[in-house]
Design an enzyme around this catalytic site. Structure first.
Site, PDB file in Angstrom:
ATOM      1  N   VAL A  34     -11.552  14.923  11.773  1.00 45.48           N
ATOM      2  CA  VAL A  34     -10.608  16.024  11.552  1.00 45.48           C
ATOM      3  C   VAL A  34     -11.354  17.334  11.319  1.00 45.48           C
ATOM      4  CG1 VAL A  34      -8.767  16.882  10.046  1.00 45.48           C
ATOM      5  CG2 VAL A  34      -8.828  14.464  10.667  1.00 45.48           C
ATOM      6  N   CYS A 150      -0.495  11.910   9.828  1.00 40.33           N
ATOM      7  CA  CYS A 150      -0.421  12.241  11.268  1.00 40.33           C
ATOM      8  C   CYS A 150       0.874  11.761  11.930  1.00 40.33           C
ATOM      9  CB  CYS A 150      -1.634  11.671  11.990  1.00 40.33           C
ATOM     10  SG  CYS A 150      -2.268  10.140  11.311  1.00 40.33           S
ATOM     11  N   HIS A 262      -1.406   9.420  18.936  1.00 43.10           N
ATOM     12  CA  HIS A 262      -0.441   8.486  18.340  1.00 43.10           C
ATOM     13  C   HIS A 262       0.865   8.543  19.142  1.00 43.10           C
ATOM     14  CE1 HIS A 262      -3.132   7.956  15.097  1.00 43.10           C
ATOM     15  NE2 HIS A 262      -2.408   8.357  14.074  1.00 43.10           N
TER      16      HIS A 262
HETATM   17  N1  LIG Z   1      -7.748  11.235  11.583  1.00 38.36           N
HETATM   18  C1  LIG Z   1      -6.476  11.568  11.490  1.00 38.36           C
HETATM   19  O1  LIG Z   1      -5.671  11.454  12.455  1.00 38.36           O
HETATM   20  C2  LIG Z   1      -5.947  12.115  10.223  1.00 38.36           C
HETATM   21  C3  LIG Z   1      -4.681  12.637  10.214  1.00 38.36           C
HETATM   22  C4  LIG Z   1      -4.176  13.146   9.041  1.00 38.36           C
HETATM   23  C5  LIG Z   1      -4.950  13.100   7.925  1.00 38.36           C
HETATM   24  N2  LIG Z   1      -6.211  12.577   7.952  1.00 38.36           N
HETATM   25  C6  LIG Z   1      -6.996  12.579   6.729  1.00 38.36           C
HETATM   26  O2  LIG Z   1      -8.082  13.470   6.852  1.00 38.36           O
HETATM   27  C7  LIG Z   1      -9.181  12.997   6.077  1.00 38.36           C
HETATM   28  C8  LIG Z   1     -10.434  12.879   6.942  1.00 38.36           C
HETATM   29  O3  LIG Z   1     -10.191  12.004   8.007  1.00 38.36           O
HETATM   30  P1  LIG Z   1     -11.228  11.824   9.212  1.00 38.36           P
HETATM   31  O4  LIG Z   1     -10.499  11.051  10.225  1.00 38.36           O
HETATM   32  O5  LIG Z   1     -11.851  13.121   9.603  1.00 38.36           O
HETATM   33  O6  LIG Z   1     -12.379  10.903   8.517  1.00 38.36           O
HETATM   34  P2  LIG Z   1     -13.906  10.709   8.940  1.00 38.36           P
HETATM   35  O7  LIG Z   1     -14.081  10.916  10.390  1.00 38.36           O
HETATM   36  O8  LIG Z   1     -14.301   9.407   8.369  1.00 38.36           O
HETATM   37  O9  LIG Z   1     -14.691  11.884   8.160  1.00 38.36           O
HETATM   38  C9  LIG Z   1     -14.746  11.969   6.768  1.00 38.36           C
HETATM   39  C10 LIG Z   1     -15.398  13.261   6.348  1.00 38.36           C
HETATM   40  O10 LIG Z   1     -15.369  13.359   4.925  1.00 38.36           O
HETATM   41  C11 LIG Z   1     -16.690  13.614   4.465  1.00 38.36           C
HETATM   42  N3  LIG Z   1     -16.921  13.030   3.142  1.00 38.36           N
HETATM   43  C12 LIG Z   1     -16.776  11.748   2.767  1.00 38.36           C
HETATM   44  N4  LIG Z   1     -17.117  11.586   1.467  1.00 38.36           N
HETATM   45  C13 LIG Z   1     -17.490  12.801   1.024  1.00 38.36           C
HETATM   46  C14 LIG Z   1     -17.976  13.296  -0.219  1.00 38.36           C
HETATM   47  N5  LIG Z   1     -18.120  12.493  -1.294  1.00 38.36           N
HETATM   48  N6  LIG Z   1     -18.253  14.616  -0.328  1.00 38.36           N
HETATM   49  C15 LIG Z   1     -18.130  15.428   0.728  1.00 38.36           C
HETATM   50  N7  LIG Z   1     -17.677  15.029   1.945  1.00 38.36           N
HETATM   51  C16 LIG Z   1     -17.373  13.723   2.091  1.00 38.36           C
HETATM   52  C17 LIG Z   1     -17.582  12.962   5.485  1.00 38.36           C
HETATM   53  O11 LIG Z   1     -18.882  13.506   5.379  1.00 38.36           O
HETATM   54  P3  LIG Z   1     -20.177  12.606   5.721  1.00 38.36           P
HETATM   55  O12 LIG Z   1     -20.245  12.545   7.230  1.00 38.36           O
HETATM   56  O13 LIG Z   1     -21.279  13.392   5.094  1.00 38.36           O
HETATM   57  O14 LIG Z   1     -19.936  11.269   5.089  1.00 38.36           O
HETATM   58  C18 LIG Z   1     -16.868  13.372   6.767  1.00 38.36           C
HETATM   59  O15 LIG Z   1     -17.179  14.703   7.088  1.00 38.36           O
HETATM   60  C19 LIG Z   1      -8.707  11.691   5.455  1.00 38.36           C
HETATM   61  O16 LIG Z   1      -8.183  11.985   4.176  1.00 38.36           O
HETATM   62  C20 LIG Z   1      -7.601  11.246   6.379  1.00 38.36           C
HETATM   63  O17 LIG Z   1      -6.674  10.416   5.736  1.00 38.36           O
HETATM   64  C21 LIG Z   1      -6.730  12.088   9.084  1.00 38.36           C
END
Ligand SMILES: NC(=O)c1ccc[n+]([C@@H]2O[C@H](COP(=O)([O-])OP(=O)(O)OC[C@H]3O[C@@H](n4cnc5c(N)ncnc54)[C@H](OP(=O)(O)O)[C@@H]3O)[C@@H](O)[C@H]2O)c1
Length: 363
Positions: A34, A150, A262
């Protein structure tokens, strides 16, 4: 397929702020699915930024991410000083948001959060700009605005014009959710399992409880006492908060082996009569939507068609004859865009257009 942005009336930044000065913007979770999309969309939509800062966990410090033509070096969230930052786009999961969003908000910076941590908090508005833009005015209790799940985001954009016209009583929705909705490691898992099947390697399951390659999994989040999953519960309660608490909604959330996009099969029961032709015309004229609905081969949208697009696509509009005043639809969107990053940037645009960033308003 035609490019969606112009056709589906998604307004960008308007007015004088856009040309005078920009914001200092931090993107937390910038290395994630994201976060990367947020940087892309900020650049694509020419969001006025004086500075964009990419933040993630310590392990990503120094890594490079793209912001348009520029490359940003990732900084560590733990040691970053948010004073002087106007906007924080947060997408690092619920745990990080629970801890950090209130602290960042207390510095005067507005946080737009993608996790589920704050969505149902009565002090925090849950906003989809095409549906409940005015709710954003309640942002200043904690300086946090929540972005919906989402599946909810794309659903409410499609439901809103129909609800305004014929009042929705009940919705039954089945989702077909892509693996990018579970993060970058889940995409890796689909890829690795698919490869493993071809080369006869063992299947490794880490992000999902069952094999996702060549399979579908009717299980998102955790199981609740009533048998629903938290992913299903989110769609129900978030739709009520954003659109109308009187709407009854039941969901079945299913993970499918699709990388991005989705889909949702939606059955709607209305208070008042509405037929498929009227619904089609209404949806065609409504913000954020693109109707692709011909009753022929390729006359409908699929996840692959919506990747990288801004719009929510609606297809297969037809009368559901099994209930009074019933319609059935197929709703598809890029979950990393309308389901997450685009909606967050649209909220920021909305706040900018309404003069809600205090430093700019005072300037
Ligand atoms: N994907 C979707 O369709 C979607 C839709 C709506 C909402 N969301 C929400 O958006 C959020 C992120 O989703 P994503 O799909 O982008 O996940 P992701 O690809 O797993 O990425 C997670 C991100 O969070 C960072 N992070 C994790 N732990 C951290 C910490 N302790 N301090 C600072 N940064 C940290 C990670 O950094 P590192 O790489 O350094 O670990 C990475 O940049 C989640 O809450 C998810 O529920 C996602």
């Amino acid at each position: 397929m035609a490019k969606a942005p112009d056709a589906c009336h998604i307004p960008h930044v308007t007015g004088s702020f856009a040309s005078i000065m920009g914001l200092r913007i931090a993107v937390v979770g910038a290395t994630g699915n994201v976060g990367r999309e947020m940087l892309e969309i900020l650049s694509e939509r020419l969001f006025p930024a004086d500075e964009v800062i990419a933040l993630a966990s310590r392990k990503s410090m120094g890594m490079e991410v793209s912001y348009g033509e520029k490359t940003l070096k990732v900084k560590d969230l733990e040691t970053f000083d948010f004073r002087g930052v106007d906007l924080c786009l947060m997408s690092a999961g619920g745990k990080v948001s629970k801890e950090w969003s209130p602290k960042i908000g207390a510095t005067g910076c507005v946080v737009i959060d993608n996790s589920s941590a704050w969505r149902m908090d009565p002090r925090v508005p849950l906003v989809v700009p095409e549906v409940n833009a005015d709710a954003v005015l309640g942002y200043d209790k904690l300086n946090i605005v929540a972005n919906p799940n989402c599946s909810t985001a794309q659903l409410v954009v499609a439901l809103k014009p129909l609800h305004d016209r014929a009042k929705i009583k009940r919705v039954v929705v089945a989702t077909y959710q892509s693996v990018s909705g579970t993060g970058k490691e889940a995409m890796e898992e689909l890829w690795t399992q698919t490869r493993a099947i071809y080369v006869n390697d063992p299947i490794v399951k880490e992000k999902y409880p069952k094999q996702i390659a060549f399979n579908v999994i009717p299980h998102g989040g955790d199981f609740m006492e009533d048998g629903y999953t938290t992913e299903e519960w989110k769609i129900t309660v978030e739709t009520k908060k954003i659109l109308d608490p009187s709407i009854k909604l039941t969901a079945t959330s299913v993970r499918v082996p699709v990388f991005v996009g989705h889909s949702e099969a939606v059955h709607i029961e209305f208070e008042n009569p509405i037929d498929d032709e009227e619904a089609r015309e209404l949806l065609r004229e409504s913000p954020g939507l693109m109707v692709i609905d011909k009753r022929e081969d390729e006359g409908y949208a699929t996840p692959i068609d919506c990747v990288g697009e801004f719009a929510v696509f609606v297809s297969r509009i037809r009368v559901d004859p099994t209930v009074e005043n019933g319609l059935a639809l197929w709703v598809v969107s890029d979950n990393l865009r309308k389901g997450a990053a685009l909606n967050a940037v649209q909220i920021a645009e909305l706040m900018l257009n309404r003069g809600l960033f205090k430093r700019l308003a005072a300037a």
